[in-house]
Design an enzyme around this catalytic site. Structure first.
Site, PDB file in Angstrom:
ATOM      1  N   GLY A  44       0.833  -1.204   0.000  1.00  0.00           N
ATOM      2  CA  GLY A  44       0.000   0.000   0.000  1.00  0.00           C
ATOM      3  C   GLY A  44       0.862   1.246   0.000  1.00  0.00           C
ATOM      4  N   GLU A 187      -5.247 -10.168  -9.736  1.00  0.00           N
ATOM      5  CA  GLU A 187      -4.572  -8.882  -9.526  1.00  0.00           C
ATOM      6  C   GLU A 187      -5.206  -7.844 -10.434  1.00  0.00           C
ATOM      7  OE1 GLU A 187      -2.806  -5.730  -8.656  1.00  0.00           O
ATOM      8  OE2 GLU A 187      -2.034  -7.449  -7.515  1.00  0.00           O
ATOM      9  N   GLN A 254      -3.792 -12.122  -0.399  1.00  0.00           N
ATOM     10  CA  GLN A 254      -2.767 -11.179   0.023  1.00  0.00           C
ATOM     11  C   GLN A 254      -2.914  -9.840  -0.690  1.00  0.00           C
ATOM     12  OE1 GLN A 254       1.351 -12.122   0.307  1.00  0.00           O
ATOM     13  NE2 GLN A 254       1.068 -13.556   1.977  1.00  0.00           N
ATOM     14  N   THR A 255      -4.148  -9.412  -0.926  1.00  0.00           N
ATOM     15  CA  THR A 255      -4.357  -8.038  -1.355  1.00  0.00           C
ATOM     16  C   THR A 255      -4.001  -7.106  -0.194  1.00  0.00           C
ATOM     17  OG1 THR A 255      -6.668  -8.146  -0.659  1.00  0.00           O
ATOM     18  CG2 THR A 255      -6.191  -8.653  -2.963  1.00  0.00           C
ATOM     19  N   SER A 256      -3.818  -5.826  -0.466  1.00  0.00           N
ATOM     20  CA  SER A 256      -3.464  -4.874   0.596  1.00  0.00           C
ATOM     21  C   SER A 256      -4.720  -4.390   1.316  1.00  0.00           C
ATOM     22  CB  SER A 256      -2.690  -3.690  -0.003  1.00  0.00           C
ATOM     23  OG  SER A 256      -1.452  -4.105  -0.515  1.00  0.00           O
ATOM     24  N   TYR A 264      -6.531  -1.406  -0.962  1.00  0.00           N
ATOM     25  CA  TYR A 264      -7.531  -2.244  -1.633  1.00  0.00           C
ATOM     26  C   TYR A 264      -8.237  -1.455  -2.734  1.00  0.00           C
ATOM     27  CZ  TYR A 264     -10.921  -6.073  -1.908  1.00  0.00           C
ATOM     28  OH  TYR A 264     -11.677  -7.147  -2.317  1.00  0.00           O
ATOM     29  N   TYR A 316      -4.172 -14.740   5.199  1.00  0.00           N
ATOM     30  CA  TYR A 316      -2.724 -14.602   5.153  1.00  0.00           C
ATOM     31  C   TYR A 316      -2.251 -13.261   5.695  1.00  0.00           C
ATOM     32  CZ  TYR A 316       1.688 -16.710   3.819  1.00  0.00           C
ATOM     33  OH  TYR A 316       2.917 -17.301   3.846  1.00  0.00           O
ATOM     34  N   CYS A 404      15.861 -18.062   5.124  1.00  0.00           N
ATOM     35  CA  CYS A 404      15.424 -19.399   5.532  1.00  0.00           C
ATOM     36  C   CYS A 404      14.949 -19.313   6.982  1.00  0.00           C
ATOM     37  CB  CYS A 404      16.535 -20.438   5.383  1.00  0.00           C
ATOM     38  SG  CYS A 404      17.895 -20.256   6.541  1.00  0.00           S
TER      39      CYS A 404
END
Length: 549
Positions: A44, A187, A254-256, A264, A316, A404
C-alpha cells in the site's frame, strides 16, 4: 528523480561497514520498491523515508556517522544524532507509533497530511526489504505446512486461489508451484502482473476467467505445477466462482486489504479502468473507502462460501477479515489466520524468517552461504529442500539475498560461521536481518498473535521488550512500528539488523543478539502456556523466573 540503486563493491562511503551496510539496505529498499518515485516500497503506502528531503538527509548522516554515534529516525525523518558507544545500535527507527487513543487510520491520515508521520509497513520503514524473495520462503513454509496438514505433504494436483501480486503477494504463485500446486492469483494492476512474470515469480497471465480456470484445472488434473495471474478484481471474481459452483482446494488472500484507502481497490476497477479508481481515491476518499470496505465484505463472504463448499480457507495476514467484519460480515473470522493454523508450533522454538544480504553485490557470496547452511543443518529437510529450490527458481532482486527459517540455537551458530567467512576473506560483508513477523517481535491479534492460548493476543509489551533487549545486546539497527500488514492500531512490531564485518567484536554481538532475539520468542510463547515452548526453554537453558520457583 534519479533512480536509486544500492552501491556494490568494497569501497566505503561511510566511516565503517556497520553504517555502510545500513545505507546500502536503505538503497536496496528503493531499488526493489513498488513505487520508488514516491519512496513507497510495498504494502500500500509502506515507505522507506518520509519524503525526498528526509531521504537525502538520512544518507548524509549515515555517511558521517561515527562508530560511537546513534542516528534517530522518527517516521522516516532523521531527527538527532547522539554519542553512545561502539556496541550501541548505529540507527534507531520508530514508525507510525501513535498514542493508543489516536491509533486509528483517520488520525494517522490527518497526521500524515501534516507531514508528521509515515507508514513504515514492516521491512519498508526499517530498510530490510529484499524484494519478493523476502517473503517467499515464509510463503513456501506456510503452504508446505498446509500441505502436510491437509494433503499428505504436497499440493500436487491441487487448485489454489488467491489475490494480490504486490510486494508481499507476489511471492504466492512461485511458492505454490514450488509445493507442486496450480495457482490462480487475481490482480487488478497489470503492471504488477508483468513485473512478477518478468522476475520469474509467475508463469502465465490472462484477462479471461474461463481461460484462467482452464489453465489451472488442466494442470491440477495432470498433477503439474502452474501459476496463472488473472487481471481482475477479487471482489468480482470470487463471488462469480461461488455462483458457478467452482470450488478450489485452497483459498487465501494477500491483497493490501489492511488499508482501505491506499491498498484495496473496490469492485469493478481493474486493468484499463484502474485509473478511474485512482481518480475516485483522489477526489472523494470517503466514497472510495466506503466502496472498498463494501467490496472487502463481498470478497470475504465469497471466501466463507467457498469454505462451506469444502475449500481449505485461511487468512494470510492482511486484515481482510477485520475490514469485512467492520463492514457487517459477522462471521468473518470463521476461517483461521495462517499463524494460528500452521506456524505457531515453529514460533514456540524461536523459529522464524532469518535473512541475509551480500553487501558487495556478489552473488557467489550467497551461494557460498547456501552451501554453509545446508552443511550445518543437514538433518533439516525443509531447509535443505528450500535452499536447493531457491537456487533453482529464485531470481536475484537488488543486492543478492537469501532467507530461511532458523530457530533458537541455530541463528547464532550460522551467523558466527558467516562472520568467520567474512573474516577469512572467503566472502564480503553480510547484513543479517529478519522479517518483523517473528516469534517474539510482534503483537497482532488478527495475525501473528491471533488466538493465543492465554488470551494475550493484544499484549504489545512483547515486541517492545524484544526491541529493548536487542538494543541492550548490541544490534546495529533496531526499529519499532505500528500497523505492519494489518493496519494502523492493529499491530506493534519490531525489526533488527546485525552486520557481519568479520571482526571479533561482531562475534560478541552475534552471540548476544541471536540469542536474545529468538529467545524472546520462546519466552513469549512459554509465558502464554504453550507446552512445546516451556519444554524447549528447559531443554535449552532459557531462564524463565516463574517456571523455576
Amino acid at each position: 528523480m534519479t533512480e536509486i540503486q544500492a552501491a556494490r563493491g568494497e569501497e566505503l562511503r561511510c566511516r565503517g561497514w556497520r553504517q555502510e551496510a545500513i545505507l546500502r539496505m536503505l538503497e536496496n529498499n528503493l531499488e526493489n520498491a513498488e513505487v520508488p518515485e514516491d519512496l513507497i516500497v510495498y504494502g500500500g503506502t509502506g515507505k522507506a523515508a518520509r519524503d525526498w528531503d528526509c531521504y537525502h538527509a538520512i544518507v548524509r548522516e549515515l555517511k558521517r556517522l561515527d562508530d560511537d554515534e546513534t542516528l534517530l529516525v522518527q517516521s522516516g525523518k532523521p531527527v538527532g544524532v547522539f554519542r553512545t558507544h561502539e556496541n550501541s545500535p548505529r540507527v534507531l527507527i520508530a514508525n507510525a507509533n501513535l498514542v493508543p487513543r489516536w491509533s486509528t487510520w483517520e488520525d494517522f491520515y490527518e497526521l500524515e497530511n501534516l507531514g508528521l508521520t509515515m507508514y513504515g509497513q514492516m521491512t519498508a520503514g526499517s530498510w530490510c526489504y529484499i524484494g519478493t524473495q523476502g517473503i517467499i520462503q515464509g510463503t513456501y513454509e506456510t503452504f508446505a505446512a498446509l500441505a502436510r496438514k491437509h494433503f499428505d505433504g504436497t499440493l500436487n494436483g491441487r487448485f489454489v486461489l488467491s489475490g494480490g501480486l504486490g510486494g508481499m503477494g507476489g511471492a504466492q504463485p512461485l511458492a505454490i508451484t514450488m509445493n507442486g500446486g496450480a495457482a490462480l492469483v487475481i490482480e487488478c494492476d497489470e503492471q504488477r502482473i508483468d513485473r512478477r512474470i518478468r522476475a520469474g515469480f509467475c508463469q502465465e497471465k490472462t484477462d479471461d476467467l474461463d481461460e484462467a480456470l482452464d489453465l489451472v484445472t488442466t494442470a491440477a488434473d495432470a498433477g503439474e505445477g502452474v501459476s496463472v495471474a488473472l487481471l481482475g478484481n477479487c471482489a468480482d471474481v470470487h463471488p462469480e466462482l461461488v455462483e458457478r459452483d467452482i470450488v478450489p482446494d485452497v483459498v487465501t488472500d494477500q491483497t493490501s486489504a489492511h488499508d482501505a484507502l491506499h491498498g484495496y481497490v473496490p469492485a469493478g476497477f481493474y486493468g484499463d479502468n484502474l485509473d478511474e479508481a485512482l481518480e475516485l481515491r483522489e477526489n472523494d476518499p470517503e466514497e472510495y473507502i466506503r466502496r472498498a470496505r463494501e467490496s472487502m465484505a463481498a470478497h470475504c463472504r465469497a471466501m466463507l462460501d467457498l469454505q462451506d463448499a469444502g475449500a481449505v480457507v485461511f487468512d494470510y495476514g492482511n486484515n481482510l477479515r477485520g475490514q469485512a467484519q467492520d463492514a457487517g460480515v459477522d462471521d468473518a473470522f470463521d476461517y483461521p489466520g495462517f499463524v494460528l493454523a500452521y506456524i505457531r508450533p515453529m514460533f514456540c522454538e524461536g523459529r522464524g524468517p532469518f535473512r541475509w544480504l551480500a553487501l558487495t553485490g556478489d552473488e557467489e557470496d550467497i551461494l557460498k552461504t547456501d552451501r554453509l547452511v545446508m552443511d550445518m543443518f543437514p538433518d533439516n529437510e525443509t531447509l535443505v529442500n528450500w535452499t536447493k529450490l531457491a537456487e533453482e527458481h529464485l531470481p536475484w532482486e537488488g543486492l543478492p539475498a537469501r532467507v530461511c527459517w532458523l530457530g533458537y540455537g541455530e541463528r547464532d551458530r550460522f551467523a558466527l560461521a558467516i562472520n568467520e567467512m567474512v573474516r577469512s576473506g572467503d566472502i564480503g560483508p553480510i547484513a543479517i536481518t529478519r522479517d518483523h513477523l517473528d516469534a517474539g517481535s510482534v503483537a497482532s491479534p488478527n495475525r501473528e498473535t491471533e488466538g493465543m492460548r492465554d488470551g494475550s493476543d493484544a499484549i504489545a509489551d512483547w515486541p517492545l521488550l524484544n526491541a529493548l533487549l536487542n538494543c541492550a545486546a548490541g544490534a546495529d539497527s533496531i526499529s519499532i512500528h505500528n500497523g505492519g500488514g494489518v493496519g494502523i492500531g492493529l499491530s506493534t512490531h519490531a525489526g533488527m539488523v546485525v552486520v557481519c564485518d568479520g571482526s571479533h567484536e561482531t562475534d560478541e554481538r552475534i552471540r548476544r543478539v541471536f540469542t536474545t532475539d529468538p529467545g524472546s520468542g520462546v519466552v513469549r510463547h512459554a509465558d502464554a502456556g504453550y507446552e512445546r515452548a516451556v519444554e524447549f526453554a528447559r531443554q535449552h537453558g532459557i531462564h524463565i523466573p516463574m517456571e523455576q520457583q
